[in-house]
Design an enzyme around this catalytic site. Structure first.
Site, PDB file in Angstrom:
ATOM      1  N   LEU A  73     -31.992  33.630 -18.911  1.00 21.44           N
ATOM      2  CA  LEU A  73     -33.354  34.315 -18.215  1.00 21.44           C
ATOM      3  C   LEU A  73     -33.564  35.802 -18.742  1.00 21.44           C
ATOM      4  O   LEU A  73     -34.907  36.135 -18.274  1.00 21.44           O
ATOM      5  CB  LEU A  73     -33.347  33.889 -16.883  1.00 21.44           C
ATOM      6  CG  LEU A  73     -33.223  32.497 -16.564  1.00 21.44           C
ATOM      7  CD1 LEU A  73     -32.756  32.396 -15.099  1.00 21.44           C
ATOM      8  CD2 LEU A  73     -34.508  31.681 -16.696  1.00 21.44           C
ATOM      9  N   LYS A  75     -18.278  39.990 -22.500  1.00 22.91           N
ATOM     10  CA  LYS A  75     -18.140  41.204 -21.591  1.00 22.91           C
ATOM     11  C   LYS A  75     -17.118  42.055 -21.600  1.00 22.91           C
ATOM     12  O   LYS A  75     -17.246  43.037 -21.373  1.00 22.91           O
ATOM     13  CB  LYS A  75     -18.260  40.765 -20.037  1.00 22.91           C
ATOM     14  CG  LYS A  75     -19.983  40.071 -19.616  1.00 22.91           C
ATOM     15  CD  LYS A  75     -20.037  39.812 -18.201  1.00 22.91           C
ATOM     16  CE  LYS A  75     -21.487  39.333 -18.046  1.00 22.91           C
ATOM     17  NZ  LYS A  75     -21.848  39.298 -16.607  1.00 22.91           N
ATOM     18  N   TYR A 104     -28.045  30.791  -7.772  1.00 21.56           N
ATOM     19  CA  TYR A 104     -29.608  30.797  -7.499  1.00 21.56           C
ATOM     20  C   TYR A 104     -30.380  29.582  -7.748  1.00 21.56           C
ATOM     21  O   TYR A 104     -31.556  29.312  -7.433  1.00 21.56           O
ATOM     22  CB  TYR A 104     -30.063  32.017  -8.419  1.00 21.56           C
ATOM     23  CG  TYR A 104     -29.900  32.084  -9.836  1.00 21.56           C
ATOM     24  CD1 TYR A 104     -28.825  32.908 -10.295  1.00 21.56           C
ATOM     25  CD2 TYR A 104     -30.709  31.433 -10.770  1.00 21.56           C
ATOM     26  CE1 TYR A 104     -28.718  32.817 -11.739  1.00 21.56           C
ATOM     27  CE2 TYR A 104     -30.407  31.173 -11.996  1.00 21.56           C
ATOM     28  CZ  TYR A 104     -29.519  31.936 -12.590  1.00 21.56           C
ATOM     29  OH  TYR A 104     -29.254  31.866 -13.904  1.00 21.56           O
ATOM     30  N   ASP A 155     -23.638  44.574 -12.726  1.00 28.21           N
ATOM     31  CA  ASP A 155     -23.523  43.225 -12.025  1.00 28.21           C
ATOM     32  C   ASP A 155     -23.111  43.713 -10.682  1.00 28.21           C
ATOM     33  O   ASP A 155     -23.542  43.199  -9.514  1.00 28.21           O
ATOM     34  CB  ASP A 155     -22.660  42.387 -12.418  1.00 28.21           C
ATOM     35  CG  ASP A 155     -23.058  41.770 -13.794  1.00 28.21           C
ATOM     36  OD1 ASP A 155     -24.060  41.380 -13.715  1.00 28.21           O
ATOM     37  OD2 ASP A 155     -22.281  41.390 -14.445  1.00 28.21           O
ATOM     38  N   GLY A 183     -13.460  32.546  -4.928  1.00 27.56           N
ATOM     39  CA  GLY A 183     -13.559  32.822  -6.384  1.00 27.56           C
ATOM     40  C   GLY A 183     -12.744  34.100  -6.901  1.00 27.56           C
ATOM     41  O   GLY A 183     -12.747  34.735  -6.283  1.00 27.56           O
TER      42      GLY A 183
HETATM   43  P1  ATR Z   1     -17.512  33.424 -13.711  1.00 28.09           P
HETATM   44  O1  ATR Z   1     -17.304  34.347 -14.861  1.00 28.09           O
HETATM   45  O2  ATR Z   1     -18.959  33.119 -13.406  1.00 28.09           O
HETATM   46  O3  ATR Z   1     -16.915  33.917 -12.316  1.00 28.09           O
HETATM   47  P2  ATR Z   1     -15.132  31.769 -14.068  1.00 28.09           P
HETATM   48  O4  ATR Z   1     -14.475  32.968 -14.562  1.00 28.09           O
HETATM   49  O5  ATR Z   1     -15.110  30.424 -14.873  1.00 28.09           O
HETATM   50  O6  ATR Z   1     -16.937  32.077 -14.025  1.00 28.09           O
HETATM   51  O7  ATR Z   1     -14.830  31.300 -12.638  1.00 28.09           O
HETATM   52  C1  ATR Z   1     -15.120  30.357 -12.076  1.00 28.09           C
HETATM   53  C2  ATR Z   1     -14.727  30.495 -10.479  1.00 28.09           C
HETATM   54  O8  ATR Z   1     -15.046  29.213  -9.686  1.00 28.09           O
HETATM   55  C3  ATR Z   1     -13.009  30.363 -10.378  1.00 28.09           C
HETATM   56  O9  ATR Z   1     -12.681  31.158  -9.383  1.00 28.09           O
HETATM   57  C4  ATR Z   1     -12.778  29.002 -10.339  1.00 28.09           C
HETATM   58  O10 ATR Z   1     -11.419  28.685  -9.530  1.00 28.09           O
HETATM   59  P3  ATR Z   1     -10.180  28.673 -10.623  1.00 28.09           P
HETATM   60  O11 ATR Z   1      -9.783  30.102 -10.821  1.00 28.09           O
HETATM   61  O12 ATR Z   1      -9.175  27.959  -9.413  1.00 28.09           O
HETATM   62  O13 ATR Z   1     -10.552  27.776 -11.764  1.00 28.09           O
HETATM   63  C5  ATR Z   1     -13.774  28.487  -9.507  1.00 28.09           C
HETATM   64  N1  ATR Z   1     -14.071  26.847  -9.449  1.00 28.09           N
HETATM   65  C6  ATR Z   1     -14.789  26.357 -10.396  1.00 28.09           C
HETATM   66  N2  ATR Z   1     -14.675  25.037  -9.844  1.00 28.09           N
HETATM   67  C7  ATR Z   1     -13.870  25.053  -8.616  1.00 28.09           C
HETATM   68  C8  ATR Z   1     -13.695  23.826  -8.145  1.00 28.09           C
HETATM   69  N3  ATR Z   1     -14.007  22.593  -8.173  1.00 28.09           N
HETATM   70  N4  ATR Z   1     -12.987  24.080  -6.999  1.00 28.09           N
HETATM   71  C9  ATR Z   1     -12.853  25.322  -6.575  1.00 28.09           C
HETATM   72  N5  ATR Z   1     -12.803  26.361  -7.343  1.00 28.09           N
HETATM   73  C10 ATR Z   1     -13.528  26.110  -8.184  1.00 28.09           C
END
Ligand code: ATR
Length: 282
Positions: free
Chosen positions: A21, A71, A226, A107, A131
């Site tokens: 976006l 990044k 969002y 960020d 997360g």
């Molecule tokens: P970003 O860079 O946007 O933070 P990412 O690095 O892929 O994206 O991180 C995604 C986060 O969402 C991670 O903390 C992931 O948990 P894991 O480290 O255990 O994979 C979390 N996440 C994604 N799907 C999930 C789910 N179904 N339940 C719990 N946590 C989830």
């Protein structure tokens, strides 16, 4: 829009970049301030990252954003990196001046500004953040920078949580927990602010991150998602009388800070918000 031989070029590199976006938001900002500049998406195959960055420099592009998956890897092609970006090992904004590339991470400050705008106070607060991905690093760093007293990191993959916990632990009190109902129940009894940085909640059929009946009454709950504007987490929090904040502000302010780094002018935040709201929510 009138393009001339003097028009400055800005852009974003990513793979994929189609969903971004930023072109919409930044172009609207340039237009609002009457700045003769365009902002374009550059989809870069991962093996071409170095060549792409050298190309942007050679073409005298004035600045660019960096998104997934570049990044971290972009840093090796830059001349300077600011303090936040250095600590996080991630750059989302690059400014090119006199042929030199400086990397920034907007960020973290973007997240902080979005909380300030919503009147959320971080000083002395206990935070539970779900997360441990790239977004979590920036958000966790931001809350410690903003004066939070404790940061609990809860992640499904505990070892990934530990790695982020170790990094952020250099900046404040950080503990890491696995995503288990019993640990979440205990933690939330003593939490002022819940923050979701996972992708859970983006799709309508996503599972719940945890049992939302555990959300304490009247605290603050932030979701960096969002779209939808109100995830199931935020809906549940609202029903508990909590203050809720979604991720639109973070999206706007990370872009606004990038704009200010490039142009040294105050970003037209309301214009940026309006175009995003129209695009996302219609
Ligand atoms: P970003 O860079 O946007 O933070 P990412 O690095 O892929 O994206 O991180 C995604 C986060 O969402 C991670 O903390 C992931 O948990 P894991 O480290 O255990 O994979 C979390 N996440 C994604 N799907 C999930 C789910 N179904 N339940 C719990 N946590 C989830």
């Amino acid at each position: 829009m009138k393009l001339t031989g003097k028009t400055f070029v800005y852009g974003i590199i990513g793979y994929p970049v189609k969903h971004s976006l930023s072109p919409l938001m930044q172009t609207a900002a340039f237009k609002a301030l009457g700045i003769d500049a365009v902002y374009v998406p550059f989809e870069v195959e991962p093996e071409n990252l170095g060549e792409a960055v050298r190309g942007l420099r050679a073409l005298n592009v004035k600045g660019f954003n960096v998104t997934v998956p570049f990044k971290e890897n972009v840093i090796e092609y830059l001349d300077f990196v600011d303090e936040d970006a250095e600590f996080l090992g991630a750059v989302n904004t690059v400014k090119i001046e006199d042929g030199k590339l400086t990397g920034y991470n907007t960020d973290a400050d973007g997240f902080l500004k979005s909380l300030i705008e919503e009147g959320v106070e971080l000083k002395g607060k206990k935070i539970t953040m779900f997360g441990a991905g790239g977004a979590a690093r920036a958000v966790g760093y931001a809350v410690l920078k903003g004066g939070a007293k404790f940061l609990n990191i809860v992640n499904r993959n505990f070892s990934k949580g530990k790695i982020v916990g170790e990094l952020l632990g250099k900046r404040g009190n950080v503990l890491v927990f696995p995503l288990r109902e019993d640990s979440v129940a205990t933690l939330l009894k003593d939490t002022d602010i819940i923050i979701n940085t996972t992708s859970v909640g983006m799709k309508p059929d996503d599972p719940l991150l945890f049992d939302y009946s555990l959300i304490p009454e009247g605290i603050t709950v932030v979701d960096i998602i969002y779209n939808p504007a109100e995830t199931l987490l935020l809906k549940a929090a609202k029903e508990k009388g909590c203050k809720i904040v979604n991720g639109l502000g973070m999206l706007i302010y990370q872009g606004a800070i990038a704009f200010e780094i490039w142009t040294e002018k105050k970003a037209p935040v309301e214009v940026m918000r309006r175009v995003l709201e129209e695009e996302i929510y219609g």
